[in-house]
Design a protein around this motif. Sequence first.
Motif, short mmCIF file in Angstrom:
data_model
loop_
_atom_site.label_atom_id
_atom_site.label_comp_id
_atom_site.label_asym_id
_atom_site.label_seq_id
_atom_site.Cartn_x
_atom_site.Cartn_y
_atom_site.Cartn_z
N ALA A 143 0.82 -1.20 0.00
CA ALA A 143 0.00 0.00 0.00
C ALA A 143 0.86 1.26 0.00
O ALA A 143 0.55 2.24 -0.70
N LEU A 144 1.96 1.26 0.75
CA LEU A 144 2.84 2.43 0.77
C LEU A 144 3.50 2.65 -0.59
O LEU A 144 3.60 3.80 -1.06
N ILE A 145 3.93 1.56 -1.21
CA ILE A 145 4.55 1.69 -2.53
C ILE A 145 3.54 2.18 -3.56
O ILE A 145 3.82 3.07 -4.38
N LEU A 146 2.35 1.61 -3.52
CA LEU A 146 1.31 2.01 -4.47
C LEU A 146 0.84 3.43 -4.22
O LEU A 146 0.50 4.15 -5.17
N ALA A 147 0.80 3.85 -2.96
CA ALA A 147 0.40 5.23 -2.66
C ALA A 147 1.40 6.21 -3.27
O ALA A 147 1.01 7.25 -3.83
N TRP A 148 2.69 5.90 -3.14
CA TRP A 148 3.71 6.78 -3.74
C TRP A 148 3.57 6.80 -5.26
O TRP A 148 3.65 7.85 -5.90
N ALA A 149 3.36 5.63 -5.87
CA ALA A 149 3.20 5.57 -7.33
C ALA A 149 1.94 6.32 -7.78
O ALA A 149 1.94 7.01 -8.80
N TYR A 150 0.86 6.16 -7.01
CA TYR A 150 -0.37 6.87 -7.32
C TYR A 150 -0.16 8.37 -7.26
O TYR A 150 -0.63 9.13 -8.13
N GLY A 151 0.54 8.82 -6.21
CA GLY A 151 0.82 10.26 -6.10
C GLY A 151 1.69 10.77 -7.24
O GLY A 151 1.47 11.88 -7.74
N ALA A 152 2.67 9.97 -7.66
CA ALA A 152 3.53 10.39 -8.77
C ALA A 152 2.73 10.50 -10.07
O ALA A 152 2.96 11.42 -10.88
N ILE A 153 1.78 9.61 -10.28
CA ILE A 153 0.93 9.68 -11.48
C ILE A 153 0.05 10.93 -11.43
O ILE A 153 -0.14 11.63 -12.44
N MET A 154 -0.49 11.24 -10.25
CA MET A 154 -1.31 12.44 -10.12
C MET A 154 -0.50 13.69 -10.39
O MET A 154 -0.97 14.63 -11.04
N LYS A 155 0.74 13.74 -9.88
CA LYS A 155 1.59 14.92 -10.11
C LYS A 155 1.94 15.07 -11.59
O LYS A 155 1.96 16.18 -12.14
N ALA A 156 2.19 13.92 -12.26
CA ALA A 156 2.57 13.99 -13.67
C ALA A 156 1.40 14.41 -14.54
O ALA A 156 1.57 15.16 -15.52
N THR A 157 0.20 13.94 -14.22
CA THR A 157 -0.97 14.27 -15.03
C THR A 157 -1.71 15.51 -14.55
O THR A 157 -2.58 16.03 -15.27
N GLU A 158 -1.40 15.96 -13.32
CA GLU A 158 -2.00 17.14 -12.70
C GLU A 158 -3.51 17.00 -12.53
O GLU A 158 -4.24 17.99 -12.54
N LEU A 165 -8.39 1.29 1.11
CA LEU A 165 -8.91 2.65 1.34
C LEU A 165 -7.82 3.59 1.80
O LEU A 165 -7.71 4.74 1.33
N ALA A 166 -7.00 3.12 2.75
CA ALA A 166 -5.91 3.96 3.26
C ALA A 166 -4.88 4.24 2.18
O ALA A 166 -4.34 5.36 2.10
N ALA A 167 -4.61 3.25 1.32
CA ALA A 167 -3.61 3.44 0.27
C ALA A 167 -4.06 4.47 -0.75
O ALA A 167 -3.27 5.32 -1.20
N VAL A 168 -5.34 4.40 -1.14
CA VAL A 168 -5.84 5.37 -2.12
C VAL A 168 -5.86 6.78 -1.53
O VAL A 168 -5.46 7.76 -2.20
N TYR A 169 -6.32 6.91 -0.29
CA TYR A 169 -6.31 8.22 0.36
C TYR A 169 -4.89 8.78 0.47
O TYR A 169 -4.63 9.94 0.12
N LEU A 170 -3.95 7.94 0.94
CA LEU A 170 -2.57 8.40 1.07
C LEU A 170 -1.96 8.73 -0.28
O LEU A 170 -1.18 9.68 -0.40
#
Length: 201
Positions: A83-98, A135-140
């Motif tokens: 979940a921690l790894i996926l949360a970081w990857a999810y955040g990086a995708i959000m930053k790249a796509t804005e 749920l926690a991973a997506v929120y984070l």
Amino acid sequence: MTQPPQPPQPQPQEGNPYAQDKPATDQPQPGYGYPQQQPGQPPQQQYSPFPQQQGPGGFAPAPPASSGGGNPALGILAGVVAALILAWAYGAIMKATEHEIGYAAIGVGFVVGLVVGKVGGRNAVLPVLAAVISLAAVYLGQITGIAMYLGDMANISFVTALTDHFSSINSAWKEAADFKEYAFIVVGAFAAFGSAKKAAS
């Protein structure tokens, strides 16, 4: 006129006039399908098509206990790490796509459930915990994406932005999230529940 001599009649045995002498046999008559037993030998065991196996005390041995395999505690730990790894990857995708990607929440839930089920094995509690971890991973992940974006704007690391400005980032996430976003998060939790059960079966 003289009568011819009569042949000798057999004498009755033990008062029974109809009893006749029977030939004495020294050997018992063998039964059908069994070898003849010789006198003075121990009785032979009769053949049985079913094998007779006995355990201690004369009872049949118990079958080996089945195990669902896996380690529930290790499965939860593996799910948290994933979940921690996926949360970081999810955040990086959000930053790249804005912008937020709702479908990514389903992917996060599926992967988290898969890891928990594979490592933890069959356990009724693990699918529920996998949904909570999802749920926690997506929120984070969404919070991390906002922190990465604000960190670039303020020229600071996303860790500093996340720790020093968490309340502001959380308020921004609440304002940006809509019903569709919440729906994707819930579907991601269901995906984690289902994949955890399927992976453990």
